[in-house]
Motif scaffolding. Sequence first.
Motif, mmCIF file in Angstrom:
data_model
loop_
_atom_site.group_PDB
_atom_site.id
_atom_site.type_symbol
_atom_site.label_atom_id
_atom_site.label_comp_id
_atom_site.label_asym_id
_atom_site.label_seq_id
_atom_site.Cartn_x
_atom_site.Cartn_y
_atom_site.Cartn_z
ATOM 1 N N VAL A 24 47.263 -27.615 11.535
ATOM 2 C CA VAL A 24 47.727 -29.016 11.897
ATOM 3 C C VAL A 24 47.788 -29.190 13.572
ATOM 4 O O VAL A 24 47.326 -30.294 14.118
ATOM 5 N N THR A 25 48.235 -28.133 14.325
ATOM 6 C CA THR A 25 48.168 -28.163 15.550
ATOM 7 C C THR A 25 46.741 -28.108 16.142
ATOM 8 O O THR A 25 46.491 -29.176 17.001
ATOM 9 N N SER A 26 45.500 -27.706 15.543
ATOM 10 C CA SER A 26 44.309 -27.837 16.171
ATOM 11 C C SER A 26 43.744 -29.122 15.532
ATOM 12 O O SER A 26 42.779 -29.707 16.330
ATOM 13 N N SER A 27 44.057 -29.654 14.712
ATOM 14 C CA SER A 27 43.433 -31.092 14.378
ATOM 15 C C SER A 27 44.198 -32.032 15.110
ATOM 16 O O SER A 27 43.521 -32.971 15.289
ATOM 17 N N HIS A 28 45.204 -31.964 15.989
ATOM 18 C CA HIS A 28 45.795 -32.802 16.801
ATOM 19 C C HIS A 28 45.328 -32.639 18.381
ATOM 20 O O HIS A 28 45.301 -33.433 19.152
ATOM 21 N N SER A 29 44.546 -31.511 18.526
ATOM 22 C CA SER A 29 44.097 -31.247 19.613
ATOM 23 C C SER A 29 42.598 -31.890 19.911
ATOM 24 O O SER A 29 41.914 -31.979 18.997
ATOM 25 N N SER A 30 42.447 -32.429 21.332
ATOM 26 C CA SER A 30 41.047 -33.017 21.415
ATOM 27 C C SER A 30 40.262 -31.974 22.351
ATOM 28 O O SER A 30 38.918 -32.122 22.415
ATOM 29 N N LYS A 35 40.729 -25.909 20.003
ATOM 30 C CA LYS A 35 40.453 -25.697 18.723
ATOM 31 C C LYS A 35 39.990 -24.133 18.337
ATOM 32 O O LYS A 35 40.133 -23.648 17.475
#
Length: 53
Positions: A24-30, A35
Amino acid sequence: MPFGTLVVLSEGLIMVSLCVLLYVTSSHSSSPRTKRLLNSLIIYAVNRCLLTL
């Protein structure tokens, strides 16, 4: 419930919750670097869980 079963279930629960949190944290990272790092940590968590079982 035998002690071994409890250990396996708790290890699995910790691994799954850690992987979900990191995913979930990686999906919010740009940032691609972030990632990649989080994906590496997910792989590490799964491998670590499999080694301890």
